[in-house]
Design a protein around this motif. Sequence first.
Motif, PDB file in Angstrom:
ATOM      1  N   SER A 212      24.309  62.324   7.877  1.00 42.53           N
ATOM      2  CA  SER A 212      25.175  62.141   6.550  1.00 42.53           C
ATOM      3  C   SER A 212      26.314  61.088   6.720  1.00 42.53           C
ATOM      4  O   SER A 212      26.431  60.655   8.007  1.00 42.53           O
ATOM      5  CB  SER A 212      25.749  63.460   6.343  1.00 42.53           C
ATOM      6  OG  SER A 212      26.374  64.223   7.496  1.00 42.53           O
ATOM      7  N   TYR A 213      26.928  60.723   5.704  1.00 42.97           N
ATOM      8  CA  TYR A 213      28.131  60.150   5.710  1.00 42.97           C
ATOM      9  C   TYR A 213      27.732  58.461   6.058  1.00 42.97           C
ATOM     10  O   TYR A 213      28.301  57.782   6.662  1.00 42.97           O
ATOM     11  CB  TYR A 213      29.113  60.392   6.583  1.00 42.97           C
ATOM     12  CG  TYR A 213      29.907  61.692   6.078  1.00 42.97           C
ATOM     13  CD1 TYR A 213      30.776  61.851   4.824  1.00 42.97           C
ATOM     14  CD2 TYR A 213      29.611  63.028   6.889  1.00 42.97           C
ATOM     15  CE1 TYR A 213      31.293  63.084   4.507  1.00 42.97           C
ATOM     16  CE2 TYR A 213      30.296  64.186   6.383  1.00 42.97           C
ATOM     17  CZ  TYR A 213      30.915  64.197   5.248  1.00 42.97           C
ATOM     18  OH  TYR A 213      31.529  65.245   4.794  1.00 42.97           O
ATOM     19  N   GLY A 214      26.309  58.195   5.736  1.00 46.27           N
ATOM     20  CA  GLY A 214      25.844  56.627   5.941  1.00 46.27           C
ATOM     21  C   GLY A 214      25.786  56.539   7.550  1.00 46.27           C
ATOM     22  O   GLY A 214      25.930  55.357   7.982  1.00 46.27           O
ATOM     23  N   TYR A 215      25.683  57.706   8.334  1.00 43.65           N
ATOM     24  CA  TYR A 215      25.491  57.872   9.911  1.00 43.65           C
ATOM     25  C   TYR A 215      24.070  56.885  10.334  1.00 43.65           C
ATOM     26  O   TYR A 215      22.805  57.472   9.551  1.00 43.65           O
ATOM     27  CB  TYR A 215      25.735  58.756  10.432  1.00 43.65           C
ATOM     28  CG  TYR A 215      25.322  58.703  11.983  1.00 43.65           C
ATOM     29  CD1 TYR A 215      26.072  58.035  12.876  1.00 43.65           C
ATOM     30  CD2 TYR A 215      24.187  59.390  12.291  1.00 43.65           C
ATOM     31  CE1 TYR A 215      25.899  58.071  14.218  1.00 43.65           C
ATOM     32  CE2 TYR A 215      23.952  59.373  13.598  1.00 43.65           C
ATOM     33  CZ  TYR A 215      24.817  58.630  14.811  1.00 43.65           C
ATOM     34  OH  TYR A 215      24.345  58.713  16.030  1.00 43.65           O
ATOM     35  N   PHE A 216      24.261  55.891  11.003  1.00 44.21           N
ATOM     36  CA  PHE A 216      22.754  55.349  11.645  1.00 44.21           C
ATOM     37  C   PHE A 216      22.929  54.822  12.895  1.00 44.21           C
ATOM     38  O   PHE A 216      24.312  54.135  13.088  1.00 44.21           O
ATOM     39  CB  PHE A 216      22.312  54.310  10.350  1.00 44.21           C
ATOM     40  CG  PHE A 216      21.028  53.577  11.038  1.00 44.21           C
ATOM     41  CD1 PHE A 216      20.006  54.092  10.826  1.00 44.21           C
ATOM     42  CD2 PHE A 216      21.073  52.344  11.625  1.00 44.21           C
ATOM     43  CE1 PHE A 216      18.585  53.591  11.279  1.00 44.21           C
ATOM     44  CE2 PHE A 216      20.126  51.742  12.046  1.00 44.21           C
ATOM     45  CZ  PHE A 216      18.782  52.169  12.017  1.00 44.21           C
ATOM     46  N   SER A 217      21.858  55.113  13.634  1.00 47.65           N
ATOM     47  CA  SER A 217      22.398  54.520  15.201  1.00 47.65           C
ATOM     48  C   SER A 217      20.877  54.091  15.491  1.00 47.65           C
ATOM     49  O   SER A 217      19.864  54.827  15.341  1.00 47.65           O
ATOM     50  CB  SER A 217      22.676  55.548  16.038  1.00 47.65           C
ATOM     51  OG  SER A 217      22.959  55.068  17.303  1.00 47.65           O
ATOM     52  N   ILE A 218      20.846  52.929  16.213  1.00 50.14           N
ATOM     53  CA  ILE A 218      19.514  52.410  16.709  1.00 50.14           C
ATOM     54  C   ILE A 218      19.871  51.846  18.134  1.00 50.14           C
ATOM     55  O   ILE A 218      20.760  51.358  18.445  1.00 50.14           O
ATOM     56  CB  ILE A 218      18.862  51.486  15.895  1.00 50.14           C
ATOM     57  CG1 ILE A 218      17.479  51.216  16.534  1.00 50.14           C
ATOM     58  CG2 ILE A 218      19.605  50.291  15.627  1.00 50.14           C
ATOM     59  CD1 ILE A 218      16.609  50.327  15.541  1.00 50.14           C
ATOM     60  N   GLY A 219      18.928  52.014  19.248  1.00 46.41           N
ATOM     61  CA  GLY A 219      19.189  51.590  20.558  1.00 46.41           C
ATOM     62  C   GLY A 219      18.002  51.512  21.296  1.00 46.41           C
ATOM     63  O   GLY A 219      16.959  52.107  20.799  1.00 46.41           O
ATOM     64  N   ALA A 220      17.885  50.517  22.325  1.00 49.48           N
ATOM     65  CA  ALA A 220      16.664  50.378  23.228  1.00 49.48           C
ATOM     66  C   ALA A 220      17.215  50.071  24.614  1.00 49.48           C
ATOM     67  O   ALA A 220      18.145  49.206  24.665  1.00 49.48           O
ATOM     68  CB  ALA A 220      15.719  49.267  22.477  1.00 49.48           C
ATOM     69  N   ARG A 221      16.165  50.279  25.547  1.00 49.60           N
ATOM     70  CA  ARG A 221      16.654  49.698  26.851  1.00 49.60           C
ATOM     71  C   ARG A 221      15.012  49.411  27.504  1.00 49.60           C
ATOM     72  O   ARG A 221      14.286  50.134  27.232  1.00 49.60           O
ATOM     73  CB  ARG A 221      16.949  50.987  27.673  1.00 49.60           C
ATOM     74  CG  ARG A 221      17.366  50.565  29.076  1.00 49.60           C
ATOM     75  CD  ARG A 221      18.001  51.804  29.998  1.00 49.60           C
ATOM     76  NE  ARG A 221      18.484  51.383  31.203  1.00 49.60           N
ATOM     77  CZ  ARG A 221      17.995  51.304  32.248  1.00 49.60           C
ATOM     78  NH1 ARG A 221      16.648  51.649  32.254  1.00 49.60           N
ATOM     79  NH2 ARG A 221      18.485  51.114  33.454  1.00 49.60           N
ATOM     80  N   VAL A 222      15.161  48.293  28.007  1.00 46.24           N
ATOM     81  CA  VAL A 222      13.862  47.744  28.938  1.00 46.24           C
ATOM     82  C   VAL A 222      14.302  47.432  30.151  1.00 46.24           C
ATOM     83  O   VAL A 222      15.337  47.072  30.679  1.00 46.24           O
ATOM     84  CB  VAL A 222      13.372  46.448  28.230  1.00 46.24           C
ATOM     85  CG1 VAL A 222      14.367  45.388  28.150  1.00 46.24           C
ATOM     86  CG2 VAL A 222      12.078  45.963  29.013  1.00 46.24           C
ATOM     87  N   GLY A 223      13.485  48.096  31.167  1.00 43.47           N
ATOM     88  CA  GLY A 223      13.659  47.855  32.542  1.00 43.47           C
ATOM     89  C   GLY A 223      12.657  47.325  33.382  1.00 43.47           C
ATOM     90  O   GLY A 223      11.512  47.352  33.057  1.00 43.47           O
ATOM     91  N   ASN A 224      12.760  46.512  34.286  1.00 40.58           N
ATOM     92  CA  ASN A 224      11.798  45.811  35.015  1.00 40.58           C
ATOM     93  C   ASN A 224      12.071  45.949  36.685  1.00 40.58           C
ATOM     94  O   ASN A 224      13.233  45.542  37.073  1.00 40.58           O
ATOM     95  CB  ASN A 224      11.510  44.325  34.542  1.00 40.58           C
ATOM     96  CG  ASN A 224      10.655  43.786  35.446  1.00 40.58           C
ATOM     97  OD1 ASN A 224      10.917  42.926  36.450  1.00 40.58           O
ATOM     98  ND2 ASN A 224       9.112  43.655  35.075  1.00 40.58           N
ATOM     99  N   GLY A 225      11.132  46.536  37.239  1.00 39.73           N
ATOM    100  CA  GLY A 225      11.359  46.893  38.695  1.00 39.73           C
ATOM    101  C   GLY A 225      10.147  47.264  39.170  1.00 39.73           C
ATOM    102  O   GLY A 225       9.061  47.799  38.594  1.00 39.73           O
ATOM    103  N   SER A 226      10.030  47.511  40.459  1.00 36.67           N
ATOM    104  CA  SER A 226       8.972  47.995  41.289  1.00 36.67           C
ATOM    105  C   SER A 226       9.496  48.342  42.697  1.00 36.67           C
ATOM    106  O   SER A 226      10.233  47.714  43.269  1.00 36.67           O
ATOM    107  CB  SER A 226       7.886  47.040  41.515  1.00 36.67           C
ATOM    108  OG  SER A 226       6.968  47.448  42.199  1.00 36.67           O
ATOM    109  N   PRO A 227       9.165  49.435  43.379  1.00 37.52           N
ATOM    110  CA  PRO A 227       9.494  49.920  44.528  1.00 37.52           C
ATOM    111  C   PRO A 227       8.983  48.920  45.604  1.00 37.52           C
ATOM    112  O   PRO A 227       9.571  48.875  46.628  1.00 37.52           O
ATOM    113  CB  PRO A 227       8.598  51.551  44.799  1.00 37.52           C
ATOM    114  CG  PRO A 227       8.250  51.841  43.274  1.00 37.52           C
ATOM    115  CD  PRO A 227       8.059  50.525  42.492  1.00 37.52           C
ATOM    116  N   LEU A 228       7.995  48.213  45.090  1.00 38.96           N
ATOM    117  CA  LEU A 228       7.494  47.185  46.207  1.00 38.96           C
ATOM    118  C   LEU A 228       8.413  45.805  46.427  1.00 38.96           C
ATOM    119  O   LEU A 228       8.068  44.927  46.958  1.00 38.96           O
ATOM    120  CB  LEU A 228       6.101  46.981  46.057  1.00 38.96           C
ATOM    121  CG  LEU A 228       5.164  48.150  46.109  1.00 38.96           C
ATOM    122  CD1 LEU A 228       3.704  47.784  45.880  1.00 38.96           C
ATOM    123  CD2 LEU A 228       5.290  48.705  47.542  1.00 38.96           C
ATOM    124  N   SER A 229       9.264  45.741  45.221  1.00 40.70           N
ATOM    125  CA  SER A 229       9.839  44.527  45.030  1.00 40.70           C
ATOM    126  C   SER A 229      11.569  44.465  45.192  1.00 40.70           C
ATOM    127  O   SER A 229      11.827  45.667  44.750  1.00 40.70           O
ATOM    128  CB  SER A 229       9.594  43.863  43.664  1.00 40.70           C
ATOM    129  OG  SER A 229      10.407  42.712  43.505  1.00 40.70           O
TER     130      SER A 229
END
Length: 650
Positions: A212-229
């Motif tokens: 309500s009240y014009g509320y809007f939220s958007i988000g993203a997260r990208v991760g790159n990794g490896s236990p071997l690196s």
Amino acid sequence: MYKPIFNQRSVLKFTHFTNKGYALFACLGREVIIGVLSVATLQNATASSISIDTDKITTDTTTTGRSLQLEEVNVVGTRAPLTQSQQARMVTVLTREDIQAAPVQSVNDLLKLAVGVDVRQRGPIGAQTDVSVRGSNYEQITILLNGINICDPQTGHNTFDYPVDIADIERIEVLEGPAGRVYGTSSLLGAINIVTKSSSQSALTAHVESGSYGYFSIGARVGNGSPLSPWSHSLSGSYTRSDGYSRSKAGRLNADYDGGKAFYQGNYAGEDVKVQWHAGISAKSFGSNTFYGAKWDDQFEHTFKSYTAVQAETTHGKLHLRPAVYWNHQEDRFELFRESPDKYPFNYHRTDILGLNLNSWFDWALGRTAVGAEMRNEDLLSGNLGEPLDRKHHIHGTSRDYEYGLNRTNISFTIEHNIILRHLTVSAGLTAVKNSWADMPMRVYPGIDASYRIGRSWKVYASYNTSLRMPSATELYYSVGGHKADKHLKPEELAAVETGVKYQTTAVDGKLSLFYNRHKNLIDWIRHTTDGEDAPWESVNFGRINAFGIETAVSLDLRRLLPGQHFLRKAGVAWCYIHQNQQETDGIQSRYALEYLRNKLTADLQMTLWRNLTLGLYYRLQHRTGSYTDLDGNVCSYATYGKHRNTSCM
């Protein structure tokens, strides 16, 4: 070589693999010792002592009844790295599990669940948030991001403009009481360190919300990794808006919000050195309603903050080094009358902070010694704060110039020694500080913490610490809009004593602490109400104020206490009480220093409704001392306030 003795554990050997999920090891024809945990496993470790739930693992008869414990991660309560159990001071840690279970959308709301923390949130979605610890005000604590001070010398109102979302956070460490030896002398009554999580594997997450009240939220997260690196990277971004919940007397929106964040983090973990680098921005515009005065209901503010830091740490050798360099940039535009500079000129401020610190520690026959040094330069350009500039600077996007400013450099040196025995931990040290502002001489602030462990469950502790805080530019120079500042304010100083006891098992976690704070030259804004509703707010040194407090909390793991049922999971209750010996006198109204939470009670109950569907109930009760001025100009006392929240998730 000095080697701390704490929580020694014998090697756990798996010698029988028949009919198990890991029976592949049987083909080796020999005994196998599992001695290394992968990074993917450690990413779930929190700062509390964690044991794998023995109800959910199947073991051979040779290991039945034993619990496999993961090593604790280090939390920052001292200059030298120690685990939470080794710390002589009590560090409250909100873990990733706490964050995911809580019914919150921001760090501001999450901190409301910490009993010793006071969160005063203005506007929707945390448009502006003032955070304090144990009766302090928003200027008297330090906010850190991965150990880097992100506070703004212009005003503490903008401190919580951090560039990370709650999805980026691994844990939050709350250090209550003076933290000058650890985080610098601006942490007069506490510090909050937000620790972001690194990526141990490649993953992409996203969220979208609307309301309500014009509320809007958007988000993203990208991760790159490896236990071997040894390399890992993560990038996140979010955008949030709302029309707000109220309108001004003129009929226009005055609590609307529009803002975004972006954060990048890189990590390198080599054999000899670890390096982290971060960069983030936060930009937001919001209707500030009556934030800075009840007479003006159409105020507006825009802030922009950027953050960059590089940290490194050596991992081998007798001497461990941890250098860091950082740059914080902040811009602020305040409109007393929204979009109407002809009625009252907009206030413009620009702050640049450059910092360099080096922390080091080494073990030797008598313990673990840490030595640190920091240089922090704060440069403020303003349209109305500070001393007149010799050379004016143009304000981008306007026809005006920055005509005033303040530049000061803070240099500090710290030495600390830690003794960690089987039952006893002692940490003692001092910080020497010199600030170029007002030709302040070098000052020394000592401190000592001690804890004694009784058996495996009990710990008693005591501490004495001192610290100081330099006045903000607003406290020194803000003499507009009904305010009258004093540029000759003295720095605040504090001496604090604390003692307590802590009890911890796999099922029960409880603590009780008593603390006494002695303030000197406490800074606050006051007004003489006998002079009428137009009386100005004045910045003053209060002199000496003493505060006594009690804090207690208990948390229960109901699955372990009541193993025959599967409905109740966890329960907890906490209470904090503070009393100051100086109250508001007749005819004088305090804006911040004497408006503290006298009582705060929090409680929660976690339940499992069906399989992975859980329900959490939260309750918070608080009573604040002091008074406020309502929209009609009347001075009113605060009433007791209670709030409950619930959340369910799968």
